[in-house]
Design a protein around this motif. Structure first.
Motif, PDB file in Angstrom:
ATOM      1  N   PRO A   1       0.807  -1.225   0.000  1.00 45.19           N
ATOM      2  CA  PRO A   1       0.000   0.000   0.000  1.00 45.19           C
ATOM      3  C   PRO A   1       0.838   1.273   0.000  1.00 45.19           C
ATOM      4  O   PRO A   1       0.467   2.262  -0.647  1.00 45.19           O
ATOM      5  N   THR A   2       1.960   1.268   0.732  1.00 42.02           N
ATOM      6  CA  THR A   2       2.773   2.480   0.787  1.00 42.02           C
ATOM      7  C   THR A   2       3.393   2.789  -0.575  1.00 42.02           C
ATOM      8  O   THR A   2       3.379   3.940  -1.033  1.00 42.02           O
ATOM      9  N   ASN A   3       3.910   1.768  -1.258  1.00 36.67           N
ATOM     10  CA  ASN A   3       4.470   1.997  -2.588  1.00 36.67           C
ATOM     11  C   ASN A   3       3.400   2.459  -3.568  1.00 36.67           C
ATOM     12  O   ASN A   3       3.663   3.294  -4.456  1.00 36.67           O
ATOM     13  N   GLN A   4       2.202   1.913  -3.423  1.00 39.50           N
ATOM     14  CA  GLN A   4       1.088   2.344  -4.273  1.00 39.50           C
ATOM     15  C   GLN A   4       0.833   3.841  -4.083  1.00 39.50           C
ATOM     16  O   GLN A   4       0.666   4.590  -5.052  1.00 39.50           O
ATOM     17  N   CYS A   5       0.818   4.296  -2.846  1.00 38.06           N
ATOM     18  CA  CYS A   5       0.588   5.720  -2.563  1.00 38.06           C
ATOM     19  C   CYS A   5       1.778   6.576  -2.985  1.00 38.06           C
ATOM     20  O   CYS A   5       1.599   7.725  -3.416  1.00 38.06           O
ATOM     21  N   ILE A   6       2.989   6.046  -2.867  1.00 40.87           N
ATOM     22  CA  ILE A   6       4.165   6.781  -3.322  1.00 40.87           C
ATOM     23  C   ILE A   6       4.050   7.089  -4.814  1.00 40.87           C
ATOM     24  O   ILE A   6       4.340   8.206  -5.265  1.00 40.87           O
ATOM     25  N   GLY A   7       3.624   6.105  -5.598  1.00 40.97           N
ATOM     26  CA  GLY A   7       3.487   6.320  -7.030  1.00 40.97           C
ATOM     27  C   GLY A   7       2.515   7.430  -7.359  1.00 40.97           C
ATOM     28  O   GLY A   7       2.809   8.333  -8.166  1.00 40.97           O
ATOM     29  N   LEU A   8       1.330   7.394  -6.750  1.00 39.93           N
ATOM     30  CA  LEU A   8       0.336   8.443  -6.980  1.00 39.93           C
ATOM     31  C   LEU A   8       0.805   9.788  -6.436  1.00 39.93           C
ATOM     32  O   LEU A   8       0.630  10.837  -7.074  1.00 39.93           O
TER      33      LEU A   8
ATOM     34  N   ARG B   1     -11.453   2.324 -11.792  1.00 39.18           N
ATOM     35  CA  ARG B   1     -10.417   1.283 -11.882  1.00 39.18           C
ATOM     36  C   ARG B   1      -9.119   1.888 -12.402  1.00 39.18           C
ATOM     37  O   ARG B   1      -9.101   2.599 -13.407  1.00 39.18           O
ATOM     38  N   LEU B   2      -8.027   1.591 -11.695  1.00 42.10           N
ATOM     39  CA  LEU B   2      -6.685   1.854 -12.197  1.00 42.10           C
ATOM     40  C   LEU B   2      -6.154   0.506 -12.658  1.00 42.10           C
ATOM     41  O   LEU B   2      -5.894  -0.379 -11.835  1.00 42.10           O
ATOM     42  N   ASP B   3      -6.014   0.315 -13.949  1.00 44.85           N
ATOM     43  CA  ASP B   3      -5.597  -0.996 -14.449  1.00 44.85           C
ATOM     44  C   ASP B   3      -4.244  -1.408 -13.912  1.00 44.85           C
ATOM     45  O   ASP B   3      -3.942  -2.592 -13.789  1.00 44.85           O
ATOM     46  N   SER B   4      -3.446  -0.433 -13.592  1.00 44.07           N
ATOM     47  CA  SER B   4      -2.188  -0.647 -12.876  1.00 44.07           C
ATOM     48  C   SER B   4      -1.808   0.683 -12.260  1.00 44.07           C
ATOM     49  O   SER B   4      -2.343   1.721 -12.634  1.00 44.07           O
ATOM     50  N   SER B   5      -0.909   0.634 -11.325  1.00 48.68           N
ATOM     51  CA  SER B   5      -0.445   1.873 -10.688  1.00 48.68           C
ATOM     52  C   SER B   5       1.010   1.656 -10.307  1.00 48.68           C
ATOM     53  O   SER B   5       1.351   1.468  -9.145  1.00 48.68           O
ATOM     54  N   VAL B   6       1.853   1.645 -11.324  1.00 44.73           N
ATOM     55  CA  VAL B   6       3.258   1.276 -11.138  1.00 44.73           C
ATOM     56  C   VAL B   6       4.075   2.528 -10.855  1.00 44.73           C
ATOM     57  O   VAL B   6       4.184   3.417 -11.704  1.00 44.73           O
ATOM     58  N   ARG B   7       4.642   2.596  -9.665  1.00 44.10           N
ATOM     59  CA  ARG B   7       5.418   3.762  -9.262  1.00 44.10           C
ATOM     60  C   ARG B   7       6.600   3.961 -10.205  1.00 44.10           C
ATOM     61  O   ARG B   7       7.126   3.004 -10.781  1.00 44.10           O
ATOM     62  N   GLU B   8       7.021   5.202 -10.336  1.00 45.70           N
ATOM     63  CA  GLU B   8       8.118   5.552 -11.237  1.00 45.70           C
ATOM     64  C   GLU B   8       9.310   6.072 -10.449  1.00 45.70           C
ATOM     65  O   GLU B   8      10.128   6.844 -10.962  1.00 45.70           O
ATOM     66  N   THR B   9       9.417   5.629  -9.199  1.00 49.50           N
ATOM     67  CA  THR B   9      10.467   6.128  -8.308  1.00 49.50           C
ATOM     68  C   THR B   9      11.571   5.104  -8.071  1.00 49.50           C
ATOM     69  O   THR B   9      12.563   5.421  -7.413  1.00 49.50           O
ATOM     70  N   ASP B  10      11.421   3.870  -8.590  1.00 53.15           N
ATOM     71  CA  ASP B  10      12.460   2.866  -8.380  1.00 53.15           C
ATOM     72  C   ASP B  10      13.711   3.190  -9.186  1.00 53.15           C
ATOM     73  O   ASP B  10      13.632   3.706 -10.314  1.00 53.15           O
ATOM     74  N   ASP B  11      14.863   2.854  -8.629  1.00 49.31           N
ATOM     75  CA  ASP B  11      16.123   3.022  -9.351  1.00 49.31           C
ATOM     76  C   ASP B  11      16.196   2.033 -10.516  1.00 49.31           C
ATOM     77  O   ASP B  11      15.555   0.975 -10.498  1.00 49.31           O
ATOM     78  N   ALA B  12      17.002   2.370 -11.510  1.00 44.14           N
ATOM     79  CA  ALA B  12      17.249   1.441 -12.612  1.00 44.14           C
ATOM     80  C   ALA B  12      17.980   0.209 -12.078  1.00 44.14           C
ATOM     81  O   ALA B  12      18.710   0.285 -11.080  1.00 44.14           O
TER      82      ALA B  12
END
Length: 440
Positions: A15-22, A245-256
């Motif tokens: 849940p926290t990563n989901q909220c981080i993405g948004l 519905r959010l078909d996905s909610s993939v955060r964009e904060t992860d390092d490469a």
């Protein structure tokens, strides 16, 4: 108009990563984003640019050594809880209702009651225009605040109940109703007194009564849920216009993530596998080591998310791993994923078009495992009862199934095109702006 958005996620990575993405999307649009996070997240959210307004879900540890140890791992509260109750995961889901699901709800209730005054103080200080909760339990301070309340369901959407769908947490097939009534009857037997007491407390705080069997209020402003259309249940359980519905909610904060040189070049019969049982599931060292040892006997290359007990695990020669890995930049590079079926990992695999082997442990993981299996996007195995050749055979079968891989390539592209992350941010932003305008 810049808004102040308060996120209140459940204190686990999903849940926290989901909220981080948004939250990052909203932050980049010029809004102020504050996280009312459990205290073990201290210092882990501010680097993204978020405000940290920390809460305790239980009295602080009296021993300073325990406090220091707990502060090392975000979500330590739930890691400890899962460790203590892990033996329950070997039971059928209907038996887990009394021995795992109900105690989990009780722990959540205790946390909500303990931090109610803290949340009220945070709301009074930050005066958010929108209050976004990603949890399975009500916090009356959020729904009685002046700002607009938005609910996120980042668990399997069977959490949104209906007569036409299987009961949540059961892992039952959609086309076999034979056990549904018995499961619901057992849910009521094991949960009704606790739910009634919690519902009374919620109303005593000035919030609305909860719906039967529900522990959280549905928003009149907007409700978001994270699940791709390809797996959704809306044909059997339609939702009203407040649900998005959010078909996905993939955060964009992860390092490469750069593959090790020895993994970058593989033979045509060598799959690249990602193994992750989530931050909580990976705490089951016995299960993790069995999977590691078994995959070490194969010709495949494996990236392992080791989790909070990484020092207790020994990798095979065909593996690389770490306690924490940037999952959203690893999944696009692999051929298949072995997962516990957590909602984030499940939707991320669909987002990137990757087949899954699912080994569910608790909560909605059974529902995700069953849904992926019955829709043909992966293989569900009995987590503690699979034979060695069942797992290795599943890896080989998914790796060589070119028709499935082609289908998933198309599914992933379609899901990515629907851009759930910005869809969710748009809804939150619109709710906030409308609320501010109506408030004058």
């Amino acid at each position: 108009m810049p808004l102040t958005v308060l996120f209140v996620p459940e204190s686990a990575y999903g849940p926290t990563n989901q909220c981080i993405g948004l939250g990052k999307v909203l932050l980049d649009r010029g809004h102020t984003v504050v996280f009312a996070a459990e205290r073990s997240w201290e210092g882990k959210l501010a680097p993204f640019g978020f405000g940290e307004a920390l809460v305790d879900l239980a009295p602080p540890a009296t021993d300073q050594g325990e406090a220091d140890q707990g502060a090392e791992v975000a979500g330590q509260f739930w890691i400890d809880f899962i460790n203590e109750t892990a033996p329950e995961f070997r039971k059928p889901t209907i038996e887990q209702l009394e021995t795992f699901v109900a105690p989990t709800y009780q722990a959540l209730i205790d946390g909500a009651r303990y931090c109610e005054a803290q949340l009220k103080a945070i709301i009074a200080e930050h005066r958010p225009d929108v209050l976004v909760e990603d949890n399975v339990i009500a916090f009356p301070a959020l729904t009685t605040a002046d700002g607009a309340f938005v609910r996120i369901v980042s668990c399997n959407p069977l959490e949104i109940r209906g007569a036409g769908v299987a009961p949540a947490f059961a892992g039952y097939a959609a086309d076999d109703r034979s056990q549904w009534d018995a499961f619901l009857a057992e849910f009521d037997r094991t949960h009704q007194p606790m739910w009634a007491e919690f519902n009374d407390w919620v109303q005593a705080q000035g919030a609305k009564p909860l719906a039967e069997r529900d522990y959280i209020e549905t928003s009149t402003h907007a409700n978001l849920y994270v699940y791709p259309a390809e797996l959704d249940y809306t044909d059997a359980r339609p939702l009203d216009s407040t649900w998005h519905r959010l078909d996905s909610s993939v955060r964009e904060t992860d390092d490469a993530y750069e593959l090790p040189a020895r993994f970058a070049f593989r033979g045509p019969d060598e799959a690249l596998v990602y193994l992750s049982l989530g931050s909580l599931g990976s705490a089951d060292v016995g299960l993790m080591q069995r999977l590691i040892d078994l995959l070490a006997t194969t010709r495949h290359k494996v990236i392992v998310s080791l989790g909070p007990r990484a020092d207790e695990l020994k990798l095979g020669p065909n593996m690389v791993g770490a306690a924490m890995l940037p999952q959203t930049t690893i999944i696009p590079q692999v051929d298949l994923v072995i997962t516990h079926g957590g909602n984030n990992t499940t939707t991320e695999c669909m987002h990137f078009g990757k087949p899954m082997i699912l080994l569910p442990l608790f909560w909605d993981q059974y529902d995700n495992a069953q849904r992926v299996h019955e829709r043909g996007y992966g293989i569900r195995l009995p987590t503690y009862g699979f034979a060695d050749d069942e797992l290795t055979g599943a890896v080989d079968r998914l790796f060589t199934d070119t028709a499935l891989r082609t289908k998933l390539d198309a599914v992933g592209a379609a899901i990515r095109g629907r851009d759930g992350l910005r869809t969710g941010a748009d809804v939150i932003e619109r709710v906030g702006l409308d609320h501010v305008a109506a408030r004058g």
